[in-house]
Design a protein around this motif. Sequence first.
Motif, mmCIF file in Angstrom:
data_model
loop_
_atom_site.group_PDB
_atom_site.id
_atom_site.type_symbol
_atom_site.label_atom_id
_atom_site.label_comp_id
_atom_site.label_asym_id
_atom_site.label_seq_id
_atom_site.Cartn_x
_atom_site.Cartn_y
_atom_site.Cartn_z
ATOM 1 N N GLY A 191 0.851 -1.191 0.000
ATOM 2 C CA GLY A 191 0.000 0.000 0.000
ATOM 3 C C GLY A 191 0.874 1.224 0.000
ATOM 4 O O GLY A 191 1.817 1.324 -0.797
ATOM 5 N N VAL A 192 0.583 2.171 0.901
ATOM 6 C CA VAL A 192 1.436 3.341 1.089
ATOM 7 C C VAL A 192 1.824 3.412 2.560
ATOM 8 O O VAL A 192 1.164 2.826 3.417
ATOM 9 N N ASN A 193 2.904 4.123 2.837
ATOM 10 C CA ASN A 193 3.381 4.183 4.205
ATOM 11 C C ASN A 193 2.323 4.731 5.144
ATOM 12 O O ASN A 193 1.704 5.762 4.874
ATOM 13 N N HIS A 194 2.105 4.027 6.244
ATOM 14 C CA HIS A 194 1.103 4.330 7.270
ATOM 15 C C HIS A 194 -0.324 4.021 6.809
ATOM 16 O O HIS A 194 -1.255 4.165 7.597
ATOM 17 N N GLN A 195 -0.483 3.607 5.551
ATOM 18 C CA GLN A 195 -1.783 3.107 5.113
ATOM 19 C C GLN A 195 -1.561 1.963 4.132
ATOM 20 O O GLN A 195 -2.061 1.954 3.019
ATOM 21 N N ALA A 196 -0.732 1.014 4.570
ATOM 22 C CA ALA A 196 -0.591 -0.244 3.849
ATOM 23 C C ALA A 196 -1.559 -1.253 4.455
ATOM 24 O O ALA A 196 -2.244 -0.976 5.438
ATOM 25 N N TRP A 197 -1.594 -2.440 3.872
ATOM 26 C CA TRP A 197 -2.617 -3.425 4.237
ATOM 27 C C TRP A 197 -1.991 -4.811 4.341
ATOM 28 O O TRP A 197 -1.077 -5.147 3.577
ATOM 29 N N ILE A 198 -2.490 -5.600 5.273
ATOM 30 C CA ILE A 198 -2.063 -6.999 5.379
ATOM 31 C C ILE A 198 -2.912 -7.800 4.395
ATOM 32 O O ILE A 198 -4.060 -8.153 4.682
ATOM 33 N N LEU A 199 -2.350 -8.076 3.235
ATOM 34 C CA LEU A 199 -3.102 -8.729 2.158
ATOM 35 C C LEU A 199 -3.198 -10.239 2.378
ATOM 36 O O LEU A 199 -4.227 -10.847 2.053
ATOM 37 N N ARG A 200 -2.126 -10.823 2.899
ATOM 38 C CA ARG A 200 -2.142 -12.254 3.266
ATOM 39 C C ARG A 200 -1.428 -12.400 4.603
ATOM 40 O O ARG A 200 -0.426 -11.728 4.863
ATOM 41 N N TRP A 201 -1.927 -13.335 5.415
ATOM 42 C CA TRP A 201 -1.395 -13.519 6.764
ATOM 43 C C TRP A 201 -1.677 -14.965 7.158
ATOM 44 O O TRP A 201 -2.832 -15.341 7.369
#
Length: 424
Positions: A191-201
């Motif tokens: 994503g973008v810094n401070h608003q990225a996303w955990i897409l797989r975990w």
Amino acid sequence: MFTIAFVGAGSVEFTRQLLRDVLSFPELAGCTISLHDIDSERLEVAGKLARLAGAANVRTSLERREALEGADVVVNMVAIGGHQATLKDFDVPESFGLRQTIGDTLGIGGIFRGLRTFPFLDGLAADILAVCPDAWLLNYTNPMAMNIQYLATVAPRLKVAGLCHSVHWTIHDLSALVGVPPEEVDFLSAGVNHQAWILRWQHEGRDLYPALDAAIAADPGLARRVRVDLYRRFGFYPTETSEHSSEYVPWYLKHESEVERLRLPIRDYATISAENVATYEKTRDALRAGDEPPPLTEDAVEYAPQVIHSLVTGQRRTIQVNVANDGLITNLPAGAAVEVPATLDRLGVHPHHVGALPRQLAALNRSFLNVVDLTVAAAVEGNPDHVRHAALCDPATAAALTVGQIDDLVSAMMAAHGDLLRGA
């Protein structure tokens, strides 16, 4: 001999954390530590701390270009204007009725932090290209996305990676919440810094999101966090704290009921900044008295020492980095600063192609990046109108103020920060 230059070394707490981690690697024990700050007192304190940390070769300089000579890696952690500028970032908007929690990434605080940092980045980039053109610049200074996009625009030959520990700690804390050792987890974040996303975990091939859902259902207190609220509405967990995340969207800070429901600490970073000053003063006074400095307040895990170790030894590892989007995330703008995984080795930092984000996540990121792009354009093109455009397009600012109030706020912020916006 490998040389690491710390620019803004007077941020003594962070300098100590990085030095501790760098010097924990036996292969880095003999490296040269070059420290630079424009504050002679803080620079003296940083030098003493470097020697206490066990650095064998320490040099200090008030002259940036001198400090950069021969550097293989440059670590940037400046805060232009220091604590007083941070207070202005909060006080002036607050007088217009605009709430902020952190104010260093987006919003009116992030816009003006970026604008007063860009002139410094011009000088830093020129000095690196003049005296150590092959060095990697590892940036910690916020606003991360604005700074990385600005550097990519004005100094495209510079080797730059922005580093932030938010993804690491998100995975650490989420894994603890569901009872899985974080070192055993596989994940993909972008994503973008401070608003990225955990897409797989995942753990051993098992998706951990159902376990997170169960943990949230079992603890009503977890639902009183912005990150959890965003996760439940958008389907993927964000990688920065609720305090930060509340500022990047229009739905929370404007409403007193949401501030209370989600327990948002208004002016949180103003308090943190004051505590940082107090910590520095305690450290300075302890060293002057010949005493041990106060212990580090947290067991931070930073990426810069890992990058440095990989450059020296060739050890391959994967971390998160912020770089210009060269086809890495296909549904975010080209040239924008994005946060993606990257492989480290002796040759450098190699960002991974991620592809397209889920549409709803890309939509939020594009709103974020609109503000970034306009702020960068204001500086690159010398067009102050774009500062106003950035503020008008900022989600939280637009939600709270009228267009006339936003215009007046921008004028007030320009007056408040004065010469810092011109690099004085």
